[in-house]
Scaffold this motif. Structure first.
Motif, PDB file in Angstrom:
ATOM      1  N   MET A  91      41.594  86.727  50.716  1.00 24.90           N
ATOM      2  CA  MET A  91      42.097  87.734  51.495  1.00 24.90           C
ATOM      3  C   MET A  91      42.321  89.339  51.144  1.00 24.90           C
ATOM      4  O   MET A  91      43.093  89.803  52.053  1.00 24.90           O
ATOM      5  CB  MET A  91      42.796  87.105  52.469  1.00 24.90           C
ATOM      6  CG  MET A  91      42.623  85.784  53.424  1.00 24.90           C
ATOM      7  SD  MET A  91      40.831  86.271  54.537  1.00 24.90           S
ATOM      8  CE  MET A  91      41.991  87.114  56.084  1.00 24.90           C
TER       9      MET A  91
ATOM     10  N   ARG B 159      35.296  87.477  48.802  1.00 20.90           N
ATOM     11  CA  ARG B 159      34.519  86.147  48.493  1.00 20.90           C
ATOM     12  C   ARG B 159      33.141  85.608  48.538  1.00 20.90           C
ATOM     13  O   ARG B 159      32.120  85.886  49.180  1.00 20.90           O
ATOM     14  CB  ARG B 159      35.458  85.357  49.760  1.00 20.90           C
ATOM     15  CG  ARG B 159      36.283  85.596  49.735  1.00 20.90           C
ATOM     16  CD  ARG B 159      36.395  84.979  51.368  1.00 20.90           C
ATOM     17  NE  ARG B 159      36.176  85.507  52.950  1.00 20.90           N
ATOM     18  CZ  ARG B 159      36.533  86.532  52.948  1.00 20.90           C
ATOM     19  NH1 ARG B 159      37.833  86.814  52.781  1.00 20.90           N
ATOM     20  NH2 ARG B 159      36.267  86.952  53.962  1.00 20.90           N
TER      21      ARG B 159
ATOM     22  N   GLU C  29      35.209  84.085  55.349  1.00 20.80           N
ATOM     23  CA  GLU C  29      36.433  82.724  54.767  1.00 20.80           C
ATOM     24  C   GLU C  29      36.955  81.422  55.323  1.00 20.80           C
ATOM     25  O   GLU C  29      37.606  80.796  54.689  1.00 20.80           O
ATOM     26  CB  GLU C  29      38.197  83.445  55.608  1.00 20.80           C
ATOM     27  CG  GLU C  29      38.086  83.470  56.891  1.00 20.80           C
ATOM     28  CD  GLU C  29      39.351  83.977  57.367  1.00 20.80           C
ATOM     29  OE1 GLU C  29      40.601  82.961  56.785  1.00 20.80           O
ATOM     30  OE2 GLU C  29      39.752  85.175  57.630  1.00 20.80           O
TER      31      GLU C  29
ATOM     32  N   HIS D  35      36.577  79.084  46.562  1.00 18.24           N
ATOM     33  CA  HIS D  35      35.841  80.893  46.245  1.00 18.24           C
ATOM     34  C   HIS D  35      36.851  81.391  44.932  1.00 18.24           C
ATOM     35  O   HIS D  35      37.330  81.022  44.728  1.00 18.24           O
ATOM     36  CB  HIS D  35      36.292  80.961  47.569  1.00 18.24           C
ATOM     37  CG  HIS D  35      35.868  80.851  49.133  1.00 18.24           C
ATOM     38  ND1 HIS D  35      36.432  80.928  50.227  1.00 18.24           N
ATOM     39  CD2 HIS D  35      34.442  80.683  49.102  1.00 18.24           C
ATOM     40  CE1 HIS D  35      36.003  80.610  50.769  1.00 18.24           C
ATOM     41  NE2 HIS D  35      34.448  80.218  50.932  1.00 18.24           N
TER      42      HIS D  35
ATOM     43  N   ASP E 172      37.265  85.334  44.461  1.00 24.51           N
ATOM     44  CA  ASP E 172      37.664  86.709  44.465  1.00 24.51           C
ATOM     45  C   ASP E 172      37.024  87.063  43.891  1.00 24.51           C
ATOM     46  O   ASP E 172      37.752  87.563  42.644  1.00 24.51           O
ATOM     47  CB  ASP E 172      39.377  87.058  45.107  1.00 24.51           C
ATOM     48  CG  ASP E 172      40.315  86.430  43.550  1.00 24.51           C
ATOM     49  OD1 ASP E 172      40.199  85.287  43.361  1.00 24.51           O
ATOM     50  OD2 ASP E 172      41.268  87.226  43.950  1.00 24.51           O
TER      51      ASP E 172
END
Length: 387
Positions: free
Chosen positions: A208, A224, A274, A311, A313
């Motif tokens: 995020m 992501r 997400e 995930h 980032d």
């Protein structure tokens, strides 16, 4: 409005490390960590394969992992927990002369940074790991010491416990906005309605991170990307202490108890939402099993026993972390875009940001090469060794 000297957005490994290192630096201000899910059930900290290696192409990344290794080894004394470190190494294979040249170049960087990585010609590789087929291998890099895997979730939880014991406040909430006045973040708005005035804001929000940066109208090239991990068993596993192997195909595999874990990046590799944690089930039959079966006879008969997805980032500029202050909003500190390396770099980044807050400079390790100035300048610091 409640006041805090430091507000950290994200309470997984990186955010917890910043908080813990502030305590270790004897920071006397008020620190609040905002984490919407304290269980970390969908955080990369919990869903990764929890590896640590020093086989990187950038010296700053080797240095970050070196400190991470110190923390893992000394965790019983530092954190009050044994992180079950399996120091079995990473084995990276190259199948072409270009790949071999890349391994040699990385090895020079690694050796210069003090990493214990050695290069193995095919004959030596076959002696050390006789179960491998090496007829198509041009060169291999093997970290006998300082590489392996550990309990990353236990590390994050222990860092949180030590931070809370030192007075850090943990809030089960989400950052919903930032109040930016002039060149500083003045306050943090939480989804639950509370507003926290702050002197420092740390973006350790994982996947995020881009959305959080946007609250301050700051750009962050982080997306992501989904990674699927498979657990599987074989009838006759190879003997000995096996490393995490990175095949030239991009497939990685390592032992986990009486099973193995394996994965590879999907192709194509798009950004995901997400809440998208649906595994890429097709990857095992299409890419992972064929590569492993070709590499060793023991993998020809493999049975999948579990699968999950997490995930990365991912920093789309250069696959390296973005760490440190924004040049225009000086009290906004980035800790984002780790591209799969966050867990092993969490300790070093947490120490670095704590030193920046307390002392106003990098002290133990210069994290300047990872600064966000390279984003606006479109000046990538490319990390070649991404798994």
């Amino acid at each position: 409005m409640t006041a805090a000297d430091v507000v950290i957005c994200g309470g997984a490994a990186v955010g917890a490390s910043v908080a813990w290192h502030l305590v270790r630096e004897s920071f006397r201000g008020r620190v609040a960590v905002v984490e919407r899910d304290p269980s970390l059930a969908r955080a990369a900290t919990a869903l990764s394969a929890s590896g640590i290696r020093q086989q990187f192409s950038q010296a700053v990344n080797v240095g970050l992992s070196a400190y991470g290794l110190e923390v893992i080894r000394d965790a019983p004394a530092l954190l009050g927990v044994d992180l079950a470190f399996r120091e079995q190494g990473y084995l990276t294979l190259a199948a072409t002369e270009a790949g071999a040249a890349s391994l040699r170049a990385r090895h020079r960087t690694q050796a210069g940074a003090g990493a214990a990585v050695e290069l193995l010609e095919p004959e030596a590789l076959a002696e050390v790991f006789p179960h491998l087929r090496v007829d198509d291998v041009a060169l291999a890099a093997f970290g006998r010491r300082g590489e392996g895997w550990f309990d990353g979730l236990a590390m994050a939880r222990a860092m949180r416990a030590r931070a809370e014991a030192g007075g850090v406040r943990w809030l089960r909430d989400a950052v919903a906005g930032l109040v930016v006045e002039g060149e500083r973040v003045r306050a943090v708005r939480l989804a639950g309605g509370e507003t926290l005035g702050c002197s420092w804001f740390v973006n350790a929000a994982g996947g995020m991170g881009t959305e959080v940066a946007a609250f301050a109208r700051l750009a962050l090239p982080v997306e992501r990307r989904k990674r699927t991990v498979f657990a599987f068993a074989v009838a006759e596993p190879p003997q000995g202490r096996l490393p995490l192997m990175v095949d030239p195909s991009g497939v990685w595999c390592r032992p986990e108890g009486d099973r193995f874990l394996a994965g590879c990046p999907p192709e194509p590799d798009p950004a995901v939402a997400e809440d998208d944690f649906e595994p890429h089930h097709f990857l095992f039959e299409d890419r992972i099993w064929p590569a492993l079966a070709a590499r060793a006879a023991c993998f020809e008969a493999a049975k999948v026993s579990g699968v999950w997805a997490g995930h990365y980032d991912t920093n789309t500029l250069d696959a390296n972390a973005v760490v440190g202050p924004h040049p225009e909003v000086a009290n906004f500190l980035f800790a984002n875009g780790f591209s799969g390396h966050g867990l092993q770099q969490a300790a070093g980044v947490g120490r670095g940001l704590a030193e920046w807050i307390v002392h106003g400079r990098w002290r133990s390790l210069d994290l300047g090469p990872l600064g966000c100035g390279r984003i606006a300048a479109a000046r990538p610091l490319v990390e070649q060794a991404v798994i």
